[in-house]
Design a protein around this motif. Sequence first.
Motif, PDB file in Angstrom:
ATOM      1  N   LEU A   1      42.094   3.711  45.417  1.00  0.00           N
ATOM      2  CA  LEU A   1      41.532   5.058  45.443  1.00  0.00           C
ATOM      3  C   LEU A   1      42.476   6.048  46.101  1.00  0.00           C
TER       4      LEU A   1
ATOM      5  N   THR B   1      41.782   9.765  47.642  1.00  0.00           N
ATOM      6  CA  THR B   1      40.692  10.678  47.974  1.00  0.00           C
ATOM      7  C   THR B   1      41.260  12.032  48.351  1.00  0.00           C
TER       8      THR B   1
ATOM      9  N   ASN C   1      37.465  11.909  44.005  1.00  0.00           N
ATOM     10  CA  ASN C   1      38.114  10.608  44.121  1.00  0.00           C
ATOM     11  C   ASN C   1      38.787  10.309  42.790  1.00  0.00           C
TER      12      ASN C   1
ATOM     13  N   GLN D   1      33.571  14.229  51.883  1.00  0.00           N
ATOM     14  CA  GLN D   1      34.010  13.261  50.878  1.00  0.00           C
ATOM     15  C   GLN D   1      35.206  12.458  51.362  1.00  0.00           C
ATOM     16  N   GLN D   2      36.109  13.123  52.098  1.00  0.00           N
ATOM     17  CA  GLN D   2      37.252  12.397  52.646  1.00  0.00           C
ATOM     18  C   GLN D   2      36.830  11.421  53.728  1.00  0.00           C
TER      19      GLN D   2
ATOM     20  N   SER E   1      44.744  14.666  51.471  1.00  0.00           N
ATOM     21  CA  SER E   1      44.347  13.400  50.853  1.00  0.00           C
ATOM     22  C   SER E   1      44.440  12.306  51.904  1.00  0.00           C
TER      23      SER E   1
ATOM     24  N   MET F   1      43.909   7.749  52.120  1.00  0.00           N
ATOM     25  CA  MET F   1      43.551   6.499  51.458  1.00  0.00           C
ATOM     26  C   MET F   1      43.784   5.346  52.424  1.00  0.00           C
TER      27      MET F   1
END
Length: 508
Positions: free
Chosen positions: A340, A342, A347, A469-470, A495, A497
């Motif tokens: 993923l 993010t 995503n 969301q992150q 971002s 991950m």
Amino acid sequence: MKPQLRRISLMALCAVIFATAGWFAGKHSSGETTKTTRQPATASAERKVLYWYDPMTPGTRFDKPGKSPFMDMDLVPRYADEEGQPDGVRVSARQQQNLGVRTADVTKRVMEARLDGYGTVAVNERTRVTVPALASGLVEKLYVNAPQQFVRKGEALAQLWIPQWAAAQQEYLAVRALGDAALNHAARERLALLFMPEEIIRQVERTGKPQTRVTVRASQAGYINQLEVREGAQVSATQALFDVAALNTVWAVLDYPQNQAAQVHTGSEVTATTQAWPGKVFQGKVTEVLPNLDADTRTLKARVTLDNPDQQLRPGMYLHMALTPATQQAPVLAIPEEALITTGSQNRVLLAEKDGYFSPQAVTLGEHAQGFVEVKSGLKEGQRIVVSGQFLIDSEASLRSALPEMADNNKPGHAATQTAATDKASAPAAISANGEVVALADGAVTISHAAIPALKWPPMTMDFSATPQQQQRLKIGDHVMFSFTMTEDGARLESIMNMPADGHKAQR
């Protein structure tokens, strides 16, 4: 004069030759320039646009140019002569090897909702009983005079002297001597209403004398949780003397991340282990899902009742607990969590296509379990995705614009416009780093990161503003690779991950 005339003639000839050469060179250069400047315009005019699309979601097509509804970027045209060419970024096999690119198939698997957590043993409050004084009197003797002392059921705890029972007992003996059954029954009931134990009443009947001393006994086996009196103290009716807690079952509060709330239900089976008893597994169930969220750790809590027949678990012991699902789930489409990428708005993953092309694909996620995450939409079974090295392809500096530009640069006939170059130059550059999540709060992630040479920063721990969301898949202790930009309000995540712990340590 002849030598001088000869020199003048030679100089005039050279001038004519240089002038002629300059005229030809200028004409040739002018012709080439015209040809060069006109050729792209002619080629561009001849190219036919089939549709416009957002490279981040190439499956959605638009009839006219404009801003993408998904990302803050312009739509990209798809030309007729490009049909049949794969979208995305082309990376050679040698570059893939250098970047450590690994791919995996999108498959279906059973998402076992196993949840690991920690907790502390506590007394089961439902097993606590209070031993009261039956009437006002005096504590003549304490048989148990220390808290945390273990007692058996029926064991003597204290002896009380209750002088006020004497008058009622003498009255009962006098009525009993009359031989009237009705009066005798009424007098006996009066003794019971004074909280006089049955054994005391029978002893009065047997001896014919008042009994003003009573022994207080434990109603269950357990530990003296509270000792409220001392020898010689005066007590009143119903006053608490002892608090006894049984340890046949104990409580433990399980802390778990809020993103795993759907996995915890009343009745869920729980296993627990402790370093105090290596190899011993204790069984239990979730009896209550507690409503409050811990503001400091951002975790929810569940109360677990554990069987403790040998009373090996003691209040205060630290437990490692694992929760397993009550029913087996059906297989679902799932991918490794490490695949993923993010961002603040979505995503996504990188699809590995033929001929070394990689293209981004937005996905909608479901449950997380054992290093995998359910994909509700965006992928199909059998597709290949990048699980290692994707962060370097879909780099932090190009999450919103570089991928479409890189893709266009690999297509024939591409010409970068001056406006796009200006926008890219004015956009804040994102910086990449790796580190470990040390704290989570509303709108912020605290990361202990390695040195950042681009900013001349040494290793440090700092806060980064982040979107919900992150933060969704993060927990304290995760090793992450992330990118951020510097704004007027501080550092902002672009971002983030998860990455293997070993890889993190190696890069640090």
